[in-house]
Design a protein around this motif. Sequence first.
Motif, PDB file in Angstrom:
ATOM      1  N   LEU A 179      41.730  -0.003  14.818  1.00 24.36           N
ATOM      2  CA  LEU A 179      40.907   0.645  13.685  1.00 24.36           C
ATOM      3  C   LEU A 179      39.759   2.087  14.396  1.00 24.36           C
ATOM      4  N   ASN A 180      39.429   1.155  15.003  1.00 23.51           N
ATOM      5  CA  ASN A 180      38.900   1.826  16.589  1.00 23.51           C
ATOM      6  C   ASN A 180      39.210   2.682  16.465  1.00 23.51           C
ATOM      7  N   ARG A 181      40.285   3.239  17.694  1.00 27.57           N
ATOM      8  CA  ARG A 181      41.108   4.120  17.749  1.00 27.57           C
ATOM      9  C   ARG A 181      40.633   5.377  16.578  1.00 27.57           C
ATOM     10  N   LEU A 182      41.477   5.026  15.709  1.00 29.36           N
ATOM     11  CA  LEU A 182      41.361   5.978  15.045  1.00 29.36           C
ATOM     12  C   LEU A 182      40.184   6.332  13.510  1.00 29.36           C
ATOM     13  N   GLU A 183      39.803   6.008  14.072  1.00 31.04           N
ATOM     14  CA  GLU A 183      38.321   6.178  13.376  1.00 31.04           C
ATOM     15  C   GLU A 183      37.387   7.046  14.109  1.00 31.04           C
ATOM     16  N   LYS A 184      37.359   6.881  15.265  1.00 27.82           N
ATOM     17  CA  LYS A 184      36.779   7.884  16.323  1.00 27.82           C
ATOM     18  C   LYS A 184      37.898   9.103  16.699  1.00 27.82           C
ATOM     19  N   ALA A 185      39.019   9.033  16.250  1.00 21.75           N
ATOM     20  CA  ALA A 185      39.953  10.159  15.699  1.00 21.75           C
ATOM     21  C   ALA A 185      39.960  10.851  14.649  1.00 21.75           C
ATOM     22  N   GLY A 186      38.642  10.127  14.044  1.00 17.91           N
ATOM     23  CA  GLY A 186      38.124  10.846  13.095  1.00 17.91           C
ATOM     24  C   GLY A 186      39.911  10.827  12.098  1.00 17.91           C
ATOM     25  N   LEU A 187      40.565   9.846  11.489  1.00 15.64           N
ATOM     26  CA  LEU A 187      41.667   9.626  10.843  1.00 15.64           C
ATOM     27  C   LEU A 187      41.269   8.665  10.064  1.00 15.64           C
ATOM     28  N   VAL A 188      40.695   7.790   9.670  1.00 12.87           N
ATOM     29  CA  VAL A 188      39.946   7.089   9.232  1.00 12.87           C
ATOM     30  C   VAL A 188      38.895   6.414   9.603  1.00 12.87           C
ATOM     31  N   ARG A 189      37.805   5.627   8.102  1.00 11.98           N
ATOM     32  CA  ARG A 189      36.578   5.784   7.341  1.00 11.98           C
ATOM     33  C   ARG A 189      36.445   4.199   6.809  1.00 11.98           C
ATOM     34  N   ARG A 190      35.690   4.050   7.364  1.00 10.14           N
ATOM     35  CA  ARG A 190      35.388   2.426   7.150  1.00 10.14           C
ATOM     36  C   ARG A 190      34.163   2.786   5.655  1.00 10.14           C
ATOM     37  N   VAL A 191      34.235   1.988   4.669  1.00  8.99           N
ATOM     38  CA  VAL A 191      34.024   2.744   3.972  1.00  8.99           C
ATOM     39  C   VAL A 191      32.967   1.013   2.546  1.00  8.99           C
ATOM     40  N   ALA A 192      31.806   0.714   2.181  1.00  7.35           N
ATOM     41  CA  ALA A 192      31.192   0.299   1.721  1.00  7.35           C
ATOM     42  C   ALA A 192      32.371  -0.130   0.151  1.00  7.35           C
ATOM     43  N   ALA A 193      32.382  -1.910   0.262  1.00  9.38           N
ATOM     44  CA  ALA A 193      32.913  -2.264  -1.197  1.00  9.38           C
ATOM     45  C   ALA A 193      31.912  -2.245  -1.934  1.00  9.38           C
ATOM     46  N   GLU A 194      32.565  -1.711  -3.063  1.00  7.43           N
ATOM     47  CA  GLU A 194      31.722  -1.817  -3.996  1.00  7.43           C
ATOM     48  C   GLU A 194      31.702  -3.173  -4.439  1.00  7.43           C
ATOM     49  N   SER A 246      50.277   3.037   0.817  1.00  6.23           N
ATOM     50  CA  SER A 246      48.678   2.715  -0.617  1.00  6.23           C
ATOM     51  C   SER A 246      48.651   2.791  -1.913  1.00  6.23           C
ATOM     52  N   GLY A 247      48.757   4.345  -1.415  1.00  7.38           N
ATOM     53  CA  GLY A 247      48.406   4.762  -2.865  1.00  7.38           C
ATOM     54  C   GLY A 247      47.094   5.229  -2.489  1.00  7.38           C
ATOM     55  N   PRO A 248      46.902   6.176  -3.565  1.00  2.78           N
ATOM     56  CA  PRO A 248      44.931   6.766  -3.871  1.00  2.78           C
ATOM     57  C   PRO A 248      44.362   5.602  -4.099  1.00  2.78           C
ATOM     58  N   PRO A 249      42.899   5.789  -3.195  1.00  6.68           N
ATOM     59  CA  PRO A 249      42.414   6.122  -2.984  1.00  6.68           C
ATOM     60  C   PRO A 249      42.813   6.168  -1.484  1.00  6.68           C
ATOM     61  N   TYR A 250      43.775   5.614  -0.748  1.00  9.96           N
ATOM     62  CA  TYR A 250      44.310   5.159   0.970  1.00  9.96           C
ATOM     63  C   TYR A 250      43.168   4.327   1.325  1.00  9.96           C
ATOM     64  N   ARG A 251      43.355   3.276   0.468  1.00 12.49           N
ATOM     65  CA  ARG A 251      42.008   2.572   0.581  1.00 12.49           C
ATOM     66  C   ARG A 251      42.547   0.908   0.718  1.00 12.49           C
ATOM     67  N   LEU A 252      42.301   0.433   1.882  1.00 18.63           N
ATOM     68  CA  LEU A 252      42.935  -1.208   2.180  1.00 18.63           C
ATOM     69  C   LEU A 252      42.174  -2.281   2.363  1.00 18.63           C
ATOM     70  N   ARG A 253      41.336  -3.420   2.137  1.00 18.56           N
ATOM     71  CA  ARG A 253      40.387  -3.848   3.006  1.00 18.56           C
ATOM     72  C   ARG A 253      41.355  -4.323   4.324  1.00 18.56           C
ATOM     73  N   PRO A 254      40.542  -5.331   5.471  1.00 15.49           N
ATOM     74  CA  PRO A 254      40.994  -4.730   6.604  1.00 15.49           C
ATOM     75  C   PRO A 254      41.938  -6.130   6.426  1.00 15.49           C
ATOM     76  N   THR A 255      41.974  -7.303   5.512  1.00 14.61           N
ATOM     77  CA  THR A 255      42.826  -8.388   5.688  1.00 14.61           C
ATOM     78  C   THR A 255      44.379  -8.255   5.301  1.00 14.61           C
ATOM     79  N   GLU A 256      43.634  -6.969   4.461  1.00 12.82           N
ATOM     80  CA  GLU A 256      45.304  -6.433   3.807  1.00 12.82           C
ATOM     81  C   GLU A 256      46.429  -6.085   4.379  1.00 12.82           C
ATOM     82  N   LEU A 257      45.720  -4.375   5.164  1.00 17.48           N
ATOM     83  CA  LEU A 257      46.441  -4.340   6.566  1.00 17.48           C
ATOM     84  C   LEU A 257      47.073  -5.532   7.334  1.00 17.48           C
TER      85      LEU A 257
END
Length: 163
Positions: free
Chosen positions: A86-101, A60-71
């Motif tokens: 996502l829970n597994r990847l977040e626990k592994a430190g590979l993704v994070r969930r960020v507040a949407a503007e 998806s390119g920088p900032p490498y961020r998508l909404r869960p629905t897009e994913l």
Amino acid sequence: MDDRRAQWAAELPEVDTRGMAILGRARWITIAARGPIEAVFERHGIDTGEADVLFTLLRSGPPYRLRPTELYRSLMITSGGLTFRLNRLEKAGLVRRVAAEGDGRSLPVELTGEGIARARAAFREDMAVEADLLSALSEEEQRALSALLRTLMLSLADRDAGK
């Protein structure tokens, strides 16, 4: 596959088995390729489903961020299946969930620095393995096969869209 088609030709000579010749081989190839590809992901500490998420975010390119629905639309899985990944990847430190503007309801998912590095490394190795798996075909044969499979894929997608 040729032996099977010959057996069917003897048993039911009026039945056209070209579908088996193509789709049966495609299925066999997919199954045969699965092991070496999954081994790549295992070496990078992820499974195939997690790789799909990481690769989708990476491409998806920088900032490498998508909404869960897009994913989950891109991955063609259920939202529950995505949540598990996502829970597994977040626990592994590979993704994070960020507040949407401007949108407190949605928490976009983005790759962490480690997620970017691991996704890039796994994708590079995966593509090298896949290139090796295709090495029995010349570049011209690979292009021709890719074009034919694209045509078939699009025709099947059109059929599904018409349902």
